[in-house]
Design a protein around this motif. Sequence first.
Motif, PDB file in Angstrom:
ATOM      1  N   GLY A 193       0.756  -1.107  -0.080  1.00  0.00           N
ATOM      2  CA  GLY A 193       0.011  -0.052   0.160  1.00  0.00           C
ATOM      3  C   GLY A 193       0.872   1.299   0.166  1.00  0.00           C
ATOM      4  O   GLY A 193       2.127   1.093  -0.192  1.00  0.00           O
ATOM      5  N   LYS A 194       0.341   2.404   0.318  1.00  0.00           N
ATOM      6  CA  LYS A 194       1.015   3.660   0.091  1.00  0.00           C
ATOM      7  C   LYS A 194       1.499   4.215   1.603  1.00  0.00           C
ATOM      8  O   LYS A 194       1.960   5.186   1.615  1.00  0.00           O
ATOM      9  CB  LYS A 194       0.027   4.778  -0.276  1.00  0.00           C
ATOM     10  N   GLY A 195       1.534   3.398   2.438  1.00  0.00           N
ATOM     11  CA  GLY A 195       2.025   3.760   3.951  1.00  0.00           C
ATOM     12  C   GLY A 195       3.615   3.985   3.529  1.00  0.00           C
ATOM     13  O   GLY A 195       4.155   3.377   2.966  1.00  0.00           O
ATOM     14  N   ALA A 196       4.019   4.925   4.390  1.00  0.00           N
ATOM     15  CA  ALA A 196       5.606   4.995   4.570  1.00  0.00           C
ATOM     16  C   ALA A 196       6.130   3.771   5.029  1.00  0.00           C
ATOM     17  O   ALA A 196       5.957   2.896   5.638  1.00  0.00           O
ATOM     18  CB  ALA A 196       5.824   6.244   5.391  1.00  0.00           C
ATOM     19  N   VAL A 197       7.655   3.660   4.401  1.00  0.00           N
ATOM     20  CA  VAL A 197       8.418   2.668   4.818  1.00  0.00           C
ATOM     21  C   VAL A 197       8.828   2.939   6.333  1.00  0.00           C
ATOM     22  O   VAL A 197       9.325   3.993   6.594  1.00  0.00           O
ATOM     23  CB  VAL A 197       9.790   2.807   4.002  1.00  0.00           C
ATOM     24  N   ASP A 198       8.516   2.065   7.072  1.00  0.00           N
ATOM     25  CA  ASP A 198       8.569   2.314   8.678  1.00  0.00           C
ATOM     26  C   ASP A 198       9.562   1.251   9.164  1.00  0.00           C
ATOM     27  O   ASP A 198      10.105   0.421   8.659  1.00  0.00           O
ATOM     28  CB  ASP A 198       7.272   2.474   9.367  1.00  0.00           C
ATOM     29  N   GLU A 199       9.449   1.254  10.706  1.00  0.00           N
ATOM     30  CA  GLU A 199      10.310   0.341  11.253  1.00  0.00           C
ATOM     31  C   GLU A 199       9.816  -0.896  10.885  1.00  0.00           C
ATOM     32  O   GLU A 199      10.827  -1.882  11.023  1.00  0.00           O
ATOM     33  CB  GLU A 199      10.300   0.682  12.630  1.00  0.00           C
ATOM     34  N   ALA A 200       8.709  -1.113  11.034  1.00  0.00           N
ATOM     35  CA  ALA A 200       8.081  -2.632  10.900  1.00  0.00           C
ATOM     36  C   ALA A 200       8.705  -3.104   9.314  1.00  0.00           C
ATOM     37  O   ALA A 200       9.054  -4.572   9.320  1.00  0.00           O
ATOM     38  CB  ALA A 200       6.520  -2.399  10.767  1.00  0.00           C
ATOM     39  N   PHE A 201       8.398  -2.317   8.562  1.00  0.00           N
ATOM     40  CA  PHE A 201       8.745  -2.855   7.040  1.00  0.00           C
ATOM     41  C   PHE A 201      10.286  -2.961   6.731  1.00  0.00           C
ATOM     42  O   PHE A 201      11.011  -3.957   6.251  1.00  0.00           O
ATOM     43  CB  PHE A 201       8.346  -1.907   5.866  1.00  0.00           C
TER      44      PHE A 201
ATOM     45  N   ASN B 150      -5.088  -0.644  14.406  1.00  0.00           N
ATOM     46  CA  ASN B 150      -5.593   0.750  14.310  1.00  0.00           C
ATOM     47  C   ASN B 150      -6.023   1.357  13.005  1.00  0.00           C
ATOM     48  O   ASN B 150      -6.267   2.345  12.757  1.00  0.00           O
ATOM     49  CB  ASN B 150      -4.407   1.658  14.937  1.00  0.00           C
ATOM     50  N   GLY B 151      -6.102   0.365  11.891  1.00  0.00           N
ATOM     51  CA  GLY B 151      -6.742   0.662  10.499  1.00  0.00           C
ATOM     52  C   GLY B 151      -5.597   0.987   9.630  1.00  0.00           C
ATOM     53  O   GLY B 151      -6.048   1.419   8.309  1.00  0.00           O
ATOM     54  N   ASP B 152      -4.329   0.771   9.785  1.00  0.00           N
ATOM     55  CA  ASP B 152      -3.294   1.170   8.619  1.00  0.00           C
ATOM     56  C   ASP B 152      -3.469   0.070   7.772  1.00  0.00           C
ATOM     57  O   ASP B 152      -2.964  -0.939   7.965  1.00  0.00           O
ATOM     58  CB  ASP B 152      -1.855   1.450   9.270  1.00  0.00           C
ATOM     59  N   GLY B 153      -3.986   0.182   6.458  1.00  0.00           N
ATOM     60  CA  GLY B 153      -3.905  -0.734   5.410  1.00  0.00           C
ATOM     61  C   GLY B 153      -2.405  -1.282   5.020  1.00  0.00           C
ATOM     62  O   GLY B 153      -2.383  -2.494   4.900  1.00  0.00           O
ATOM     63  N   ALA B 154      -1.434  -0.576   4.878  1.00  0.00           N
ATOM     64  CA  ALA B 154       0.060  -1.060   4.540  1.00  0.00           C
ATOM     65  C   ALA B 154       0.306  -2.115   5.636  1.00  0.00           C
ATOM     66  O   ALA B 154       0.923  -3.250   5.308  1.00  0.00           O
ATOM     67  CB  ALA B 154       1.012   0.064   4.258  1.00  0.00           C
TER      68      ALA B 154
END
Length: 358
Positions: free
Chosen positions: A82-90, A111-115
Motif C-alpha cells: 500500500g501507500k504507507g511510508a516505509v517504517d520500522e516494521a517494514f 488501528n486501521g493502517d492498510g499497509a
Amino acid sequence: MGAKSANLVCAVAAVLAAFPVLTHGATAQTAPAPATSQAPSVTSAPTDAPQHLETPQTTPKHDRPKLASDPAVDIVNPTRFGKGAVDEAFGAYQRGLYKTAYNLALPRAENGDGASQVLVADMLARGLGIPVNLPESAKWYGKAADQGVPEAQFRYGAILLQGKYAPKDPAKAKTLMKAAADGGNAMAQFNYGQILLQEHPGDIGIDNAYPWFLKAAAQGLPDGSYAVSQILSNGTLAVPRDDAKAREYLAKAANRGYDTAQLDLGRWLVEGRGGPRDYVSGFGWTLRAAVGGNVAAQAQLAKLYYQGLGVEGDSVKAAAWYMVARRAGLTDPELDSFMDGLDDDQIKAALTEANRMR
C-alpha cells in the motif's frame, strides 16, 4: 464457439481454475502445455532468441512466473503493502527480522493502517516469525482490501473466489479484482481478464479479456504476455491474427522464464512461424524449457536430437530425453517407434544419460 477459441479458453484460464492463493510454501506453477495440437505454439522475435544454446542459463523452478498461487511475490517491494511510508516494521521485515516486524506492524494494523494490515496478512500467510494462520491472514487481507490497497484487493478477491479461508463470493471477488486491476496490480489485471473470459467462453470473452492481458503484459507479467501471444496467434472477431506480434509476446514470456512460452517459441523458430526460421535458436529455447522440467519440451527436444534440427543428430541423447519425459508419464508414438529402432548398446547409453539428468 470455434475450436481455436475453445483451445485458448483451456490454455489461458487454467490458472484461475486452480487458485490456492494462500497455500504456504507454494511453488510457482508450470504453465500447462497446449490442450491439443491446434493450440497455438508461439515464437520469439529473432533478437530475443538465445543463440547456440548448448548449456543455457536455465530458470530455476522458484523463479518461474509468479501466479496467484504464490503469496511471496515482490516481498521486498514496499508498494505492494500500500501507500504507507516505509517504517520500522517494514525495515525489520526487509532485514528478515520477522517477529519484530510482526510485533511492530500488528498494533498499526489493528488501528486501521492498510499497509500494516497487508504486512501482517503476508507474514501470517507465509509463517514468517509466527505460525501459519491462513484464515487469520485472509481476515487481514480483507481489512486491507476495504482500505483500497490494490495488493490486498487482489489477494482477498482470489480468496473469495476460492472460498476456502473466507466464504465464497464470486461477485465481490470480481469487484475487488477489478479494483485491484484498475489500481495497477499486474496479477489482478491478468486474473480479471480470466474472469471475463470464463464468463463468456469464446471470442466475446477473449475480446473482453484481451485489454487486461495487454495491461499485465505491459508491466512485464509473463502470464499476460503469454496470454496475449495466444490471442494474437489465433485471432478473434475484434483482434486480427498477427503471428509476428504473437512471436514478440512469446519471446517476452520466454525471456522471463515461462517454460511453456519457451517450448512454443522453440517450435515457432523451427517452423519459421511469425518470422525467420532459426533451427539453432529453436533448439536452444526447447533445451531451456526441457532442462527446467517441462515434460513436453523434453519430448520435443528428443525429436530435435534424432532429427538433427538445430543440433548435431544424436540418437543416444534423443533416447535419453525421451526416457526422462516418459518417466513423467508422457508417451509419443513417433518417439516410441524411434526407440524400437535402437540397439542394446544405444539403449544402455541412453539410460545412463537419462539417470544422470535426474
